[in-house]
Design an enzyme around this catalytic site. Structure first.
Site, PDB file in Angstrom:
ATOM      1  N   CYS A   1      -1.638 -13.427   3.298  1.00  0.00           N
ATOM      2  CA  CYS A   1      -0.543 -12.644   2.675  1.00  0.00           C
ATOM      3  C   CYS A   1      -0.867 -11.173   2.959  1.00  0.00           C
ATOM      4  O   CYS A   1      -1.342 -10.452   2.092  1.00  0.00           O
ATOM      5  CB  CYS A   1      -0.473 -12.895   1.183  1.00  0.00           C
ATOM      6  SG  CYS A   1      -0.590 -14.642   0.726  1.00  0.00           S
ATOM      7  N   ALA A   2      -0.631 -10.752   4.201  1.00  0.00           N
ATOM      8  CA  ALA A   2      -1.303  -9.550   4.722  1.00  0.00           C
ATOM      9  C   ALA A   2      -0.664  -8.203   4.383  1.00  0.00           C
ATOM     10  O   ALA A   2      -1.340  -7.182   4.431  1.00  0.00           O
ATOM     11  CB  ALA A   2      -1.447  -9.667   6.240  1.00  0.00           C
TER      12      ALA A   2
ATOM     13  N   PRO B   1       0.646  -4.880   2.527  1.00  0.00           N
ATOM     14  CA  PRO B   1       1.079  -3.904   3.542  1.00  0.00           C
ATOM     15  C   PRO B   1       0.106  -3.700   4.701  1.00  0.00           C
ATOM     16  O   PRO B   1       0.384  -2.956   5.616  1.00  0.00           O
ATOM     17  CB  PRO B   1       1.221  -2.613   2.731  1.00  0.00           C
ATOM     18  CG  PRO B   1       0.260  -2.771   1.596  1.00  0.00           C
ATOM     19  CD  PRO B   1       0.230  -4.227   1.266  1.00  0.00           C
TER      20      PRO B   1
ATOM     21  N   LYS C   1      -5.972  -4.445   3.971  1.00  0.00           N
ATOM     22  CA  LYS C   1      -7.155  -5.307   4.093  1.00  0.00           C
ATOM     23  C   LYS C   1      -7.335  -5.755   5.549  1.00  0.00           C
ATOM     24  O   LYS C   1      -8.461  -5.914   6.010  1.00  0.00           O
ATOM     25  CB  LYS C   1      -7.048  -6.487   3.136  1.00  0.00           C
ATOM     26  CG  LYS C   1      -7.152  -6.051   1.668  1.00  0.00           C
ATOM     27  CD  LYS C   1      -7.099  -7.216   0.710  1.00  0.00           C
ATOM     28  CE  LYS C   1      -7.176  -6.747  -0.741  1.00  0.00           C
ATOM     29  NZ  LYS C   1      -5.978  -6.026  -1.180  1.00  0.00           N
TER      30      LYS C   1
ATOM     31  N   CYS D   1      -4.372  -8.375  -7.805  1.00  0.00           N
ATOM     32  CA  CYS D   1      -4.518  -7.070  -8.483  1.00  0.00           C
ATOM     33  C   CYS D   1      -3.943  -7.160  -9.896  1.00  0.00           C
ATOM     34  O   CYS D   1      -3.257  -6.266 -10.370  1.00  0.00           O
ATOM     35  CB  CYS D   1      -3.882  -5.950  -7.668  1.00  0.00           C
ATOM     36  SG  CYS D   1      -2.215  -6.303  -7.118  1.00  0.00           S
TER      37      CYS D   1
END
Length: 336
Positions: A141-142, A144, A147, A267
């Site tokens: 789930c890359a 924006p 990471k 988060c």
């Protein structure tokens, strides 16, 4: 650090108006139960952006000694130092104790940015993943893209597959990659818009490492939901998120080859989306085991505040004044 009472009251008054009461009331109820007294200090930071801090992740593909000097002059220091189990020399991230944001760089076609602004806690899942040169990596789930960029600061994967289901966020992801990664390296990166729940079936046992930075109730941004209708909708959706997160994790496990490892992150402070999801996976998937990440937590405890009482394979960063990083939950699993 301290703010002058006059400035603090003035800013608090201005920002208080923007806080979404529906969300705050919901959080009060849930997090007072889950975090006890700790919630009061966490709430003070989350509801006051004046306390928020931003880290500066340097781009090794566009290095500037001048930038590092400027950061030193402005009171920044390396976020990660000392005996971390995994800390590539090429990963350089700077933070300072005082709040405030370093000026952002605009996207310019054909020109690489020198740095990426982010919450320093969002690098902990990348450090926990321990990517090495030549490994095949999936960022499930890359968007924006912070990471993914950080992974490429650490190592040169054999292939980095960045997936983002949402069309708008996928475009944002592509722009981030173009802004930070030079041409030859971009060939190592695959960007897709697949349903993350299906990837495990479509690409079974293909990856050495998988990062699942799952869609979650983003506590920071939800507190400032633009209207009551949006907030109410989000809170209804919140109940379904843990089911989605569990399905994404099941898919990620299928995509891993035996011996490969997976890092799950969110988060949010929400136990239902954090420990409960990981426990469900551990209880229902006999081919995964927890991986101890307590050494990493210990090594960065000077800069981050962690919730006590969690298992050794998980950590939860709690924002506090002067160390306003998080919320960030991280857990690590290995496929047998």
């Amino acid at each position: 650090f301290l703010l002058s009472p006059k400035l603090e009251n003035k800013t608090k008054g201005r920002l208080q108006k923007q806080i979404c009461q529906v969300v705050l009331d919901h959080f009060e109820k849930q997090y007072t139960t889950e975090l006890g007294d700790t919630w009061t200090s966490v709430r003070d930071v989350l509801t006051c952006p004046l306390y928020w801090q931003y880290a500066v992740l340097l781009n090794k593909f566009s290095q500037s000694a001048e930038l590092e000097n400027t950061l030193h002059v402005k009171g920044y220091h390396p976020a990660f130092q000392g005996p971390l189990p995994y800390l590539p020399a090429s990963l350089k991230c700077y933070i300072r104790r005082t709040p405030g944001r370093f000026p952002a760089q605009k996207h310019q076609a054909g020109k690489l940015k020198e740095y990426y602004l982010l919450n320093a806690a969002s690098l902990l899942p990348v450090l926990a993943l321990e990517v090495k040169d030549g490994e095949d990596v999936l960022d499930l789930c890359a968007a924006p893209g912070g990471k993914s960029v950080a992974i490429l600061q650490c190592a040169y994967p054999g292939n980095l597959h960045c997936n983002e289901y949402d069309d708008l966020r996928s475009r944002w992801l592509k722009q981030t990659i173009e802004s930070f990664i030079p041409d030859p390296l971009i060939n190592l990166i695959t960007v897709s818009e697949m349903d993350g729940r299906q990837i495990g079936n479509l690409k079974p046992e293909l990856y050495d490492k998988v990062l699942v930075d799952a869609p979650c109730s983003n506590d920071r941004s939800w507190l400032f939901s633009s209207d009551i209708q949006q907030a109410t909708h989000r809170l209804i959706q919140r109940k379904e998120l843990s089911s989605l997160q569990f399905q994404l994790l099941r898919s990620a496990i299928k995509a891993l080859h035996p011996g490969g490892s997976l890092v799950y992150s969110t988060c949010t402070l929400s136990k239902a989306e954090n420990s409960d999801v990981i426990n469900l996976v551990l209880n229902s998937c006999s081919n995964v085991v927890p991986v101890d990440i307590s050494e990493m937590a210990k090594a960065v405890s000077q800069e981050f505040t962690f919730l006590s009482g969690l298992q050794q394979h998980e950590l939860l960063v709690l924002p506090e004044k002067g160390r306003a990083w998080g919320p960030m939950y991280v857990a690590k699993l290995k496929k047998m």
